[in-house]
Design an enzyme around this catalytic site. Structure first.
Site, PDB file in Angstrom:
ATOM      1  CD  GLU A  67       0.817  -1.285  -1.183  1.00 36.77           C
ATOM      2  OE1 GLU A  67       1.499  -2.306  -1.383  1.00 36.77           O
ATOM      3  OE2 GLU A  67       0.885  -0.274  -1.893  1.00 36.77           O
ATOM      4  CE  LYS A  68      -0.330   4.141   2.138  1.00 28.43           C
ATOM      5  NZ  LYS A  68      -0.720   5.573   2.133  1.00 28.43           N
ATOM      6  CB  ALA A  69      -4.184  -3.200   6.541  1.00 26.38           C
ATOM      7  CG  ASP A 181     -12.109  -3.933  15.863  1.00 29.34           C
ATOM      8  OD1 ASP A 181     -12.931  -3.137  16.346  1.00 29.34           O
ATOM      9  OD2 ASP A 181     -11.232  -3.596  15.052  1.00 29.34           O
TER      10      ASP A 181
END
Length: 487
Positions: A67-69, A181
């Protein structure tokens, strides 16, 4: 080591002059492996995707960094039982709704078996979401860098390289040559462990955002100068993936090229591959990686040349991917508990005994809710209908159980995954598999990590003849049951 690398040719450490060789295109045209069985691209509502992901539950996050992305990817399931992956962008990523929709629709026209294809999108208010096919068996990074049972075999690594090259060739042929990427986290494995390229990289993470989120040591040199992604930049990133496959590690290209120039190839190759490939095969893969990593973009090969170079290197082409990955039978890829085995053989009596035994202990917060709401007559009636349903369920009067639990659910004052699970089993015993499946799915929505919700889906799906979907639900239920047992 499996090879002494004594026959590495000078092309591995010499600078190639000119561009890629004008190789003829191979017969195995990647455009002929279209994903024709997929639905056409469509737009979804936020509510549809919220329901599919159990309210964007944290337990359904599958993206790296959780969830930190900045942009989080969730797994989910649509009402038609199709499994999906949902990428939810940062609120400020795409302020222009029209631009987002145009980009998504363009990528959504692609359909190919080498891609995890884009199925749809959502642009509603500040929300920007992409919907793709769900790949159930993790990423290349997991299988290559963090393997548990066994390292990836050489033949499988070559297959990964070819499938990726074919995916890039297809996208290039369709006018989508830019991939943002490209790295080992963008390579996904489907139910049969076939490698596929994520469609999410065909769109930038934001309208004006960076195209590379990885360490600068792995970024194409021209991108550092200009900030622009070109088709040649994608080839450079493909070269870094070839190094990953060869070494089993994420080695910076500059370090790898130093080893190649010094002819210190043993330090570059994965010791786990001992005896699996010849000098010539190692030579060719190193040569190809070196060409991809040329500092001058115009000297790098295009995707067509990559496919042409990789096809002759393939080994065990007739062996299914799941076998090369060390999984002899896809249905036996994970151990089953007694409950999981009961669901697989559709033993409804055994499932009934388990539901009776566990009672309501998986209904978090239900008891607290009762204590605050028992004062009303309506609440008392609701409790009575639940008690009547429980008594009927215990006595195996499943028709009465259905009626009583339905009355409890329709009042809507309380929400109980256990009631839905019990009604689901009652529906199954009364030969109503569609209703049973709906209740099992509703139990999952309420409690996304409850293994019993998935196990009941298994039985309903098997009755409906949807064996592949049942196997997926069985794997998920087994995994959740194992996690609960270890906590």
């Amino acid at each position: 080591m499996g090879c002494e690398f004594s026959k590495y040719s000078a092309c591995c450490w010499g600078t190639e002059q000119g561009g890629p060789d004008p190789e003829a295109h191979i017969d195995e045209n990647v455009d002929n492996i279209e994903g024709n069985d997929l639905p056409p691209f469509r737009e979804y509502t936020v509510d549809q995707l919220r329901k599919a992901t159990s309210g964007f539950a944290m337990e359904n996050i599958v993206s790296e960094h959780g969830e930190k992305a900045p942009n989080v990817v969730y797994k989910g399931k649509l009402e038609n039982q199709m499994r999906i992956a949902v990428k939810r962008f940062n609120k400020s990523a795409w302020p222009d709704s029209h631009q987002f929709l145009e980009e998504a629709k363009a990528v959504g026209q692609l359909r190919n078996q080498r891609l995890a294809n884009l199925l749809g999108c959502c642009s509603e208010g500040d929300e920007r979401l992409l919907v793709s096919e769900y790949m159930s068996n993790d990423t290349l990074a997991k299988h290559l860098f963090h393997w548990e049972a066994q390292p990836m075999k050489w033949a499988m690594r070559l297959r990964v390289a070819l499938h990726l090259a074919q995916a890039l060739e297809y996208c290039t042929n369709k006018g989508r040559a830019l991939y943002h990427d490209l790295n080992a986290y963008r390579v996904l494995f489907d139910d049969d462990f076939n490698p596929k390229l994520s469609c999410f990289g065909l769109m930038k993470n934001s309208r004006d955002g960076k195209s590379y989120s990885t360490n600068l040591a792995f970024t194409p040199p021209e991108y550092l100068r200009t900030g622009r992604v070109t088709p040649e930049s994608v080839t450079y990133s493909f070269g870094t993936l070839l190094l990953d496959l060869l070494s089993g590690k994420h080695i910076p290209p500059s370090r790898a090229l130093d080893l190649i120039r010094d002819r210190n190839i043993e330090m570059l190759s994965d010791s786990c591959l001992e005896g699996q490939f010849s000098d010539d095969e190692g030579t060719e893969l190193v040569r190809l990686a070196s060409r991809c990593l040329q500092s001058e973009p115009r000297e790098r090969p295009n995707p067509r040349s990559l496919v042409t170079a990789l096809i002759p290197l393939q080994k065990d082409s007739e062996v299914p991917s799941h076998v090369l990955m060390g999984i002899p039978d896809g249905t036996a890829a994970f151990p089953l508990s007694p409950l999981g085995e009961a669901c697989l053989r559709m033993d409804l009596t055994a499932i009934h005994e388990v539901l009776e035994k566990i009672g309501y202990k998986d209904d978090e917060g239900a008891a607290t809710e009762l204590s605050f709401q028992m004062w009303t007559n309506q609440m008392q009636e609701t409790i009575n209908s639940k008690k009547k349903g429980d008594a009927a369920f215990r006595q195996k009067d499943f028709r009465t159980a259905i009626d009583s639990y339905t009355q409890f659910i329709e009042v809507g004052t309380m929400v109980s995954p256990t009631v839905y699970a019990r009604r689901s089993l009652s529906y199954l015993i009364n030969n109503m598999p569609n209703e049973a499946l709906n209740d099992a799915l509703q139990a999952q929505v309420i409690s996304p990590v409850w293994y019993m919700a998935f196990y009941l889906q298994v039985v309903a799906l098997l009755v409906l003849g949807k064996e592949n979907d049942a196997q997926v639900a069985l794997k998920e239920g087994s995994s959740l049951e194992t996690k609960k047992g270890t906590n």
